[in-house]
Design a protein around this motif. Structure first.
Motif, PDB file in Angstrom:
ATOM      1  N   GLY A 149     -32.929 -35.613  21.070  1.00 49.91           N
ATOM      2  CA  GLY A 149     -34.107 -34.696  21.307  1.00 49.91           C
ATOM      3  C   GLY A 149     -34.017 -33.323  21.051  1.00 49.91           C
ATOM      4  O   GLY A 149     -33.155 -32.614  20.677  1.00 49.91           O
ATOM      5  N   PRO A 150     -35.082 -32.606  20.998  1.00 53.38           N
ATOM      6  CA  PRO A 150     -35.165 -31.126  20.898  1.00 53.38           C
ATOM      7  C   PRO A 150     -34.922 -30.418  22.153  1.00 53.38           C
ATOM      8  O   PRO A 150     -34.236 -30.928  23.142  1.00 53.38           O
ATOM      9  CB  PRO A 150     -36.689 -30.687  20.600  1.00 53.38           C
ATOM     10  CG  PRO A 150     -37.295 -31.741  21.741  1.00 53.38           C
ATOM     11  CD  PRO A 150     -36.591 -33.287  21.529  1.00 53.38           C
ATOM     12  N   GLU A 151     -34.642 -28.828  21.810  1.00 50.36           N
ATOM     13  CA  GLU A 151     -34.227 -28.017  22.856  1.00 50.36           C
ATOM     14  C   GLU A 151     -34.923 -28.260  24.231  1.00 50.36           C
ATOM     15  O   GLU A 151     -34.484 -28.044  25.396  1.00 50.36           O
ATOM     16  CB  GLU A 151     -34.248 -26.709  22.486  1.00 50.36           C
ATOM     17  CG  GLU A 151     -33.095 -26.225  21.301  1.00 50.36           C
ATOM     18  CD  GLU A 151     -33.484 -26.257  19.985  1.00 50.36           C
ATOM     19  OE1 GLU A 151     -34.541 -27.123  19.911  1.00 50.36           O
ATOM     20  OE2 GLU A 151     -32.974 -25.876  19.022  1.00 50.36           O
ATOM     21  N   GLY A 152     -36.286 -28.507  24.133  1.00 49.49           N
ATOM     22  CA  GLY A 152     -36.933 -28.538  25.163  1.00 49.49           C
ATOM     23  C   GLY A 152     -37.040 -29.950  25.921  1.00 49.49           C
ATOM     24  O   GLY A 152     -37.704 -30.134  26.987  1.00 49.49           O
ATOM     25  N   GLY A 153     -36.349 -30.861  25.297  1.00 50.31           N
ATOM     26  CA  GLY A 153     -36.051 -32.342  25.901  1.00 50.31           C
ATOM     27  C   GLY A 153     -37.215 -33.027  25.740  1.00 50.31           C
ATOM     28  O   GLY A 153     -38.160 -32.648  24.945  1.00 50.31           O
ATOM     29  N   ARG A 183     -26.943 -42.043  28.359  1.00 53.74           N
ATOM     30  CA  ARG A 183     -26.175 -40.622  28.470  1.00 53.74           C
ATOM     31  C   ARG A 183     -24.685 -40.919  28.173  1.00 53.74           C
ATOM     32  O   ARG A 183     -24.320 -42.011  28.186  1.00 53.74           O
ATOM     33  CB  ARG A 183     -26.254 -40.340  29.902  1.00 53.74           C
ATOM     34  CG  ARG A 183     -25.662 -41.132  30.964  1.00 53.74           C
ATOM     35  CD  ARG A 183     -25.664 -40.335  32.276  1.00 53.74           C
ATOM     36  NE  ARG A 183     -25.299 -41.479  33.417  1.00 53.74           N
ATOM     37  CZ  ARG A 183     -24.281 -41.331  33.790  1.00 53.74           C
ATOM     38  NH1 ARG A 183     -23.202 -40.629  33.230  1.00 53.74           N
ATOM     39  NH2 ARG A 183     -23.748 -42.336  34.882  1.00 53.74           N
ATOM     40  N   LEU A 184     -24.337 -39.817  27.390  1.00 49.22           N
ATOM     41  CA  LEU A 184     -22.925 -39.690  26.909  1.00 49.22           C
ATOM     42  C   LEU A 184     -21.889 -39.466  28.000  1.00 49.22           C
ATOM     43  O   LEU A 184     -20.921 -39.910  27.793  1.00 49.22           O
ATOM     44  CB  LEU A 184     -22.839 -38.702  25.798  1.00 49.22           C
ATOM     45  CG  LEU A 184     -23.744 -39.028  24.586  1.00 49.22           C
ATOM     46  CD1 LEU A 184     -23.524 -37.498  23.632  1.00 49.22           C
ATOM     47  CD2 LEU A 184     -23.123 -40.211  23.953  1.00 49.22           C
ATOM     48  N   GLY A 185     -22.217 -38.661  28.921  1.00 44.72           N
ATOM     49  CA  GLY A 185     -21.095 -38.319  29.899  1.00 44.72           C
ATOM     50  C   GLY A 185     -21.902 -37.016  30.962  1.00 44.72           C
ATOM     51  O   GLY A 185     -22.925 -36.891  30.872  1.00 44.72           O
ATOM     52  N   PRO A 186     -20.952 -36.642  31.636  1.00 44.86           N
ATOM     53  CA  PRO A 186     -21.404 -35.741  32.636  1.00 44.86           C
ATOM     54  C   PRO A 186     -22.015 -34.305  31.955  1.00 44.86           C
ATOM     55  O   PRO A 186     -22.662 -33.731  32.696  1.00 44.86           O
ATOM     56  CB  PRO A 186     -20.312 -35.556  33.550  1.00 44.86           C
ATOM     57  CG  PRO A 186     -19.112 -35.604  32.733  1.00 44.86           C
ATOM     58  CD  PRO A 186     -19.530 -36.783  31.911  1.00 44.86           C
ATOM     59  N   GLU A 187     -21.581 -33.938  30.740  1.00 39.78           N
ATOM     60  CA  GLU A 187     -22.098 -32.603  30.368  1.00 39.78           C
ATOM     61  C   GLU A 187     -23.624 -32.797  29.755  1.00 39.78           C
ATOM     62  O   GLU A 187     -23.814 -34.027  29.190  1.00 39.78           O
ATOM     63  CB  GLU A 187     -21.063 -32.152  29.390  1.00 39.78           C
ATOM     64  CG  GLU A 187     -19.787 -31.851  29.636  1.00 39.78           C
ATOM     65  CD  GLU A 187     -18.665 -33.153  29.974  1.00 39.78           C
ATOM     66  OE1 GLU A 187     -19.184 -34.105  29.531  1.00 39.78           O
ATOM     67  OE2 GLU A 187     -17.854 -32.804  30.716  1.00 39.78           O
ATOM     68  N   VAL A 188     -23.983 -31.740  29.489  1.00 37.24           N
ATOM     69  CA  VAL A 188     -25.330 -31.749  28.821  1.00 37.24           C
ATOM     70  C   VAL A 188     -25.165 -31.002  27.296  1.00 37.24           C
ATOM     71  O   VAL A 188     -24.670 -29.714  27.246  1.00 37.24           O
ATOM     72  CB  VAL A 188     -26.455 -30.961  29.577  1.00 37.24           C
ATOM     73  CG1 VAL A 188     -27.674 -30.837  28.680  1.00 37.24           C
ATOM     74  CG2 VAL A 188     -26.781 -31.703  30.641  1.00 37.24           C
ATOM     75  N   TYR A 189     -25.348 -31.636  26.276  1.00 35.56           N
ATOM     76  CA  TYR A 189     -25.018 -31.082  24.968  1.00 35.56           C
ATOM     77  C   TYR A 189     -26.198 -30.414  24.078  1.00 35.56           C
ATOM     78  O   TYR A 189     -27.228 -30.755  24.515  1.00 35.56           O
ATOM     79  CB  TYR A 189     -24.515 -32.343  23.926  1.00 35.56           C
ATOM     80  CG  TYR A 189     -23.268 -33.032  24.605  1.00 35.56           C
ATOM     81  CD1 TYR A 189     -22.043 -32.188  24.368  1.00 35.56           C
ATOM     82  CD2 TYR A 189     -23.496 -34.123  25.169  1.00 35.56           C
ATOM     83  CE1 TYR A 189     -20.847 -33.036  25.113  1.00 35.56           C
ATOM     84  CE2 TYR A 189     -22.434 -34.736  26.046  1.00 35.56           C
ATOM     85  CZ  TYR A 189     -20.925 -34.331  25.739  1.00 35.56           C
ATOM     86  OH  TYR A 189     -19.986 -35.003  26.136  1.00 35.56           O
ATOM     87  N   ARG A 190     -26.025 -29.558  23.348  1.00 34.75           N
ATOM     88  CA  ARG A 190     -26.974 -28.900  22.708  1.00 34.75           C
ATOM     89  C   ARG A 190     -27.398 -29.762  21.687  1.00 34.75           C
ATOM     90  O   ARG A 190     -26.706 -30.755  21.162  1.00 34.75           O
ATOM     91  CB  ARG A 190     -26.438 -27.735  21.872  1.00 34.75           C
ATOM     92  CG  ARG A 190     -25.919 -26.536  22.654  1.00 34.75           C
ATOM     93  CD  ARG A 190     -25.709 -25.211  21.925  1.00 34.75           C
ATOM     94  NE  ARG A 190     -25.340 -24.271  22.615  1.00 34.75           N
ATOM     95  CZ  ARG A 190     -26.114 -23.212  23.247  1.00 34.75           C
ATOM     96  NH1 ARG A 190     -27.315 -23.380  23.051  1.00 34.75           N
ATOM     97  NH2 ARG A 190     -25.516 -22.057  23.960  1.00 34.75           N
TER      98      ARG A 190
END
Length: 237
Positions: A192-196, A211-218
């Motif tokens: 998705g985009p920066e704005g979700g 989801r990939l994991g606990p982190e939020v990726y750019r």
């Protein structure tokens, strides 16, 4: 140390001529000389290795074929649907996804994209992505360059992925990528985009949120992380 890689469309014959921009990069920029070995690819999986036997011009090198081969298609193939990032991260997203092994990259004009690819300029943006993919493929010693296409609307993406395994990388998803079935010929990862991605747009896509994991990726790095996870979970690696 691995051999430097250049792209040549025709790899047939006992010797191959590397010319044009690729030849200039080899002879003039990298200053490769007679006797030095290189790998040439056709961007579709075929490759040859050999030594430079002559450099008749500043943009031309003759390579003697010593080895040749064909890299098999990975299983599963992974298509990345990438929401168009802001200009400073746009080509970076393609670069990182290509390094991580993306087989296809589709530009997605998501609802919350700040960047807008419209009109005649859309073709120029696609060309920049193609150039970034070619450079990253050579740098990462790939024999295949991912196909670049788009931009597609959300409705067009939904049509593209209909009936196939498709996963939206979403920070709020309950299911993890490690929990889904990755045994398929083609898997689509949607970034998705920066704005979700809004709930309405997510529903329109018809893809499963993971989801990939606990982190939020750019948005520029999410595809690379997703591809790495799939590589470790399947026979791609």
């Amino acid at each position: 140390m691995s051999l430097p890689v250049f792209i040549a469309e025709d790899l047939t014959g006992e010797s191959v001529t590397l010319s044009g921009a690729e030849g200039k990069h080899a002879v003039t920029v990298m200053r490769l000389a007679v006797g030095e070995r290189v790998r040439l690819i056709d961007a579709q999986g075929s490759w040859i290795e050999g030594a430079i036997t002559d450099t008749p011009a500043k943009d031309e090198a003759i390579v003697s074929v010593e080895k040749r081969g064909q890299t098999p298609q990975p299983h599963p193939r992974v298509r990345i649907v990438q929401a168009i990032p802001k200009s400073e991260r746009s080509e970076l997203a393609v670069d990182l996804a290509t390094q991580a092994g993306a087989d296809e990259i589709v530009a997605w004009q998501a609802q919350r994209c700040v960047a807008k690819w419209v009109g005649p300029k859309a073709g120029k943006h696609v060309a920049k992505w193609e150039s970034a993919a070619r450079a990253a493929a050579k740098q990462s010693r790939r024999t295949r360059v991912p196909e670049i296409s788009g931009p597609l609307t959300t409705a067009e993406v939904a049509q593209l992925i209909a009936g196939t395994p498709a996963y939206v990388l979403h920070e709020s998803a309950e299911q993890r990528l490690t929990e889904v079935n990755l045994d398929a010929e083609v898997i689509t990862l949607i970034v998705g985009p920066e704005g979700g991605i809004g709930e309405d747009e997510l529903a329109q896509l018809g893809a499963q949120a993971v989801r990939l994991g606990p982190e939020v990726y750019r948005t520029a790095s999410a595809a690379m992380v997703g591809l790495s996870a799939i590589g470790a979970l399947t026979s791609r690696w």
